[in-house]
Design an enzyme around this catalytic site. Structure first.
Site, PDB file in Angstrom:
ATOM      1  N   HIS A  54       6.837 -27.963 -60.555  1.00  0.00           N
ATOM      2  CA  HIS A  54       6.146 -27.027 -59.748  1.00  0.00           C
ATOM      3  C   HIS A  54       6.250 -27.148 -57.933  1.00  0.00           C
ATOM      4  CE1 HIS A  54       2.193 -26.893 -60.757  1.00  0.00           C
ATOM      5  NE2 HIS A  54       2.176 -26.122 -59.714  1.00  0.00           N
ATOM      6  N   ASP A 112       6.751 -29.346 -66.945  1.00  0.00           N
ATOM      7  CA  ASP A 112       6.294 -28.633 -65.862  1.00  0.00           C
ATOM      8  C   ASP A 112       5.762 -30.786 -65.468  1.00  0.00           C
ATOM      9  OD1 ASP A 112       5.639 -28.387 -62.941  1.00  0.00           O
ATOM     10  OD2 ASP A 112       4.593 -26.678 -63.837  1.00  0.00           O
ATOM     11  N   SER A 149      -2.873 -29.662 -59.200  1.00  0.00           N
ATOM     12  CA  SER A 149      -1.589 -29.641 -59.826  1.00  0.00           C
ATOM     13  C   SER A 149      -0.369 -30.843 -59.826  1.00  0.00           C
ATOM     14  CB  SER A 149      -0.327 -29.060 -58.981  1.00  0.00           C
ATOM     15  OG  SER A 149      -0.375 -27.577 -59.647  1.00  0.00           O
TER      16      SER A 149
HETATM   17  N1  ARG Z   1       0.589 -21.793 -62.035  1.00  0.00           N
HETATM   18  C1  ARG Z   1       0.998 -23.044 -61.407  1.00  0.00           C
HETATM   19  C2  ARG Z   1       0.249 -23.661 -60.840  1.00  0.00           C
HETATM   20  O1  ARG Z   1      -0.711 -22.729 -59.455  1.00  0.00           O
HETATM   21  C3  ARG Z   1       2.208 -23.147 -60.726  1.00  0.00           C
HETATM   22  C4  ARG Z   1       3.035 -22.603 -61.928  1.00  0.00           C
HETATM   23  C5  ARG Z   1       4.818 -22.677 -61.301  1.00  0.00           C
HETATM   24  N2  ARG Z   1       5.210 -21.896 -62.476  1.00  0.00           N
HETATM   25  C6  ARG Z   1       5.436 -20.385 -62.124  1.00  0.00           C
HETATM   26  N3  ARG Z   1       6.530 -19.986 -62.769  1.00  0.00           N
HETATM   27  N4  ARG Z   1       5.806 -19.967 -60.860  1.00  0.00           N
HETATM   28  O2  ARG Z   1      -0.527 -24.552 -60.527  1.00  0.00           O
END
Ligand code: ARG
Length: 719
Positions: A84, A219, A653
């Site tokens: 992501h 991811d 992330s």
């Molecule tokens: N919740 C994750 C973060 O903020 C991002 C995941 C991205 N995936 C998604 N389905 N939008 O680091």
């Protein structure tokens, strides 16, 4: 790392009292914290974690793009980060014919690696500039103080970078302005795309599973830093070579167990752990529900177009993912803040503080002043959210709103031709960028709906009255005035009309701008806000900052020994968090294990689903149990994701999850739903970080992707 100037005596690090909470400054860990790390399982020396003069772990950690973390994993500048985090670059490199986002991609050799517009930043040096700033500010207050602060900071930054485009400097406020550090980074701009699994792996579970455990998402994505032949940061050039890094992380494929040490290095973006109760209430009452409602509306229109057409999907994917990510976050945050009565708990603490502060002139009115300040801003909070997330949630209006700088340039007395030309050039670049990402169908619906919601939901006394009067004049009630109005705007604005745009840029005038319907609409709302409410917001903010600084100072004085966890709030500077791989109990009678496996991926599989589809090759490999050396002996399966107690937040992330020996065991990519209140209050029982297991990463590269040459670059340790 060249040189670091930090006066340790000034650092306000104190005892920690709660398990695993804390985003520590790695250059100032202190003996207490280090000892606790060792107790939890760390086997490294302090200088292996962070050293000024020698290569250490921190040299492998980078800021990836604008808001993520990455880590160097080979001696040829290879970077691991989240899928992501690479998402925008992957979508941009893709086309309907070569759809790397959908199908995945692995560069067969270095010559096939793809140029991106990403940057990667290495921390070069840190300097404590608190005294310089305090001396410069003297006893100034209010707006004068803010202006002076900006001046001092921009001078410090200029001095640190010397205008070099491969350096970036930033002044970071710690402990709510009780301390300031100058951070200087080396900025690398030749970053190439090496590979990614298909989106069905990299974003498996989509928004349904986002922010949730159990989880089954691969991811991760892979990039590489290139430098000039003599190792200097540079812009893209075919002649550049893979970077020889100072340090890179070894990769462990050893099995994990409950209680294993885990450490996460990276760049957490923002927290506000000492937020006052009134701030929590403003979030749960107004700010969060408004944002959620408006994003919900925007996402619905975008999604409707994305599922129809793969080209639109590629075009909107990245922006959609970003909007959706924090739509779900803020919805969950509200729920958890209410469930755990974070407001009530903060109130209790504020009462304790007030008891202590009684008779202390510096502190006794802070809590009451905070309340007054929030009360003064509260009536306008919804308006601000509806402007930012609703009206400006229309990409066309956000773009048209940016022409205000053009109007300013044109309006300037004795405006210089070259300044106008500069502003026009900037608008042209912005237009190219806008058109590349614009989907008119969804945007037009967003605009119509946002205009209608602003009218129904925002206090009528605060609305741009003339705008709505004109809108109703220009269309009859039967034909849905908002839809009709939006259609007119899209039909007549010069934003989409090359001929009109060309005529305007050839001879830009204020009248032409003001006659453009998109500009008219955007400025009706922006000017109304700027004229009547912007100064209220600025005053609210600067008072909050002032109170926050004094409040935190007071808290530290109140109980210097077992003061709360005195690490500074996250502010996108490098931090280290330590904890353990650990199971948890999300609700009565339910225990969540530390790992999710490939079996769980298969259990969720729904053929041709938007979020839960899988490549046939994945299914075949699973059925053949072809896990290679990556299978976990305890689970007799491939471990896909695991959880730890680490304290992280957005910005982390892509961060490396590191074992006690300093080896990479995974990449942090998410937080769990039960602890979505973490920006305002850390929950020591429920908070978990969700990580992609590096064994799954390697399996996806080698077995699923057939790119063993990339795994061969790594230093893989199995003992
Ligand atoms: N919740 C994750 C973060 O903020 C991002 C995941 C991205 N995936 C998604 N389905 N939008 O680091």
């Amino acid at each position: 790392m060249k040189k670091i100037l930090v006066s340790l005596s000034l650092v306000l690090i104190m005892f920690r009292t709660y398990a695993d909470e804390g985003m520590w400054l790695p250059m100032l860990l202190g003996q207490q914290v280090y000892n606790d790390m060792v107790k939890k399982g760390l086997k490294l020396k302090p200088e292996q974690l962070y050293s000024i003069n020698n290569a250490s772990l921190k040299d492998a950690i980078v800021i990836f793009g604008g808001g993520c973390t990455g880590e160097i994993v080979s001696n040829q500048g290879l970077i691991f980060t989240n899928h992501h985090c690479g998402y925008g670059a992957i979508a941009k490199a893709s086309s309907v014919e070569n759809n790397y986002l959908r199908d995945g991609f692995w560069a067969a050799d270095k010559s096939k690696e793809i140029q991106t517009s990403l940057s990667v930043q290495f921390l070069n040096r840190i300097e404590d500039v608190t005294q310089k700033i305090e001396a410069g500010l003297g006893s100034l207050t209010g707006a004068e103080r803010n202006a002076k602060m900006q001046q001092i900071q921009s001078d410090l930054i200029k001095e640190a970078t010397g205008g070099n485009e491969f350096k970036r400097a930033v002044v970071a406020s710690m402990f709510k302005g009780n301390q300031y550090f100058l951070y200087v980074y080396d900025v690398h701009k030749d970053i190439r795309f090496v590979g990614t699994p298909p989106e069905s792996i990299g974003k498996y579970g989509g928004d349904t599973d986002n922010w949730e455990w159990p989880r089954h998402t691969g991811d991760f994505s892979v990039f590489r830093v290139y430098t000039t032949k003599d190792g200097q940061p540079a812009n893209y050039d075919v002649a550049n070579v893979p970077m020889t890094p100072k340090y890179f992380l070894p990769v462990s494929i050893k099995p994990l167990k409950d209680g294993d040490y885990s450490m996460i290095y990276g760049y957490p973006g923002s927290t506000n752990r000492y937020e006052i109760s009134d701030g929590v209430k403003l979030s749960t009452d107004i700010n969060n529900p408004s944002l959620v409602k408006l994003r919900d509306m925007r996402l619905k229109y975008m999604y409707a177009e994305m599922i129809k057409d793969p080209a639109v999907k590629l075009q909107l994917a990245s922006s959609y993912a970003g909007i959706a990510n924090y739509w779900k976050f803020f919805d969950g945050e509200t729920k958890q803040l209410l469930k755990y009565d974070v407001y009530g708990n903060k109130k209790k603490f504020e009462n304790e503080f007030n008891n202590w502060a009684k008779g202390k002139a510096e502190y006794e009115n802070i809590v009451a002043d905070y309340a007054k300040n929030y009360e003064a801003w509260r009536p306008y909070a919804k308006h601000r959210q509806y402007l930012n997330e609703g009206i400006m949630g229309s990409p066309l209006l956000a773009f048209a709103g940016s022409w205000m700088s053009l109007e300013n340039a044109l309006n300037k007395k004795d405006a210089k031709a070259e300044d106008i030309e500069k502003a026009v050039k900037a608008a042209e670049r912005a237009r190219a960028n806008f058109l590349e990402n614009e989907n008119k169908k969804s945007d037009q619906k967003i605009l119509a709906h946002a205009l209608s919601l602003f009218m129904t939901d925002v206090d009528p006394a605060q609305q741009p009255k003339e705008f709505y009067t004109d809108l109703f004049k220009s269309s009859s009630i039967e034909e849905n005035p908002f839809k009709k109005y939006a259609a007119d705007v899209f039909e007549n604005t010069m934003a989409f009309d090359d001929a009109k745009w060309k005529a305007f840029t050839a001879k830009p005038t204020v009248e032409a701008l003001q006659n453009d319907p998109a500009y008219k609409t955007a400025t009706a709302f922006i000017n109304n806000y700027n004229k009547n409410y912007a100064s209220k917001f600025a005053a609210f903010n600067s008072k909050n900052n002032e109170l926050g600084k004094a409040y935190l100072k007071g808290i530290m004085e109140m109980d210097p020994v077992k003061a709360k966890m005195m690490y500074p709030d996250a502010n996108f500077t490098m931090r280290v968090s330590y904890g353990n791989v650990k199971s948890y109990y999300p609700k009565d009678a339910v225990k969540y294990d530390i790992v999710c496996t490939m079996k769980g991926v298969m259990d969720k599989y729904v053929k041709d689903d938007y979020e839960f589809d899988l490549p046939q090759k994945f299914i075949d490999l699973y059925n053949a149990k072809d896990f290679g050396r990556y299978a976990d002996p305890n689970y007799k399966d491939l471990v896909v994701n695991f959880i730890t107690t680490n304290d992280i937040t957005g910005g982390n992330s892509g961060s490396p999850v590191i074992n006690g020996k300093g080896e990479l065991i995974g990449l942090a990519f998410d937080g769990n739903y039960e602890a979505l209140s973490h920006k305002l209050a850390f929950d020591k029982d429920l908070n978990r970080t969700i990580c992609v297991d590096v064994r799954y990463v390697l399996w996806c590269i080698e077995k699923l992707g057939g790119a063993k040459h990339i795994v061969d670059e790594l230093n893989v340790v199995s003992k």
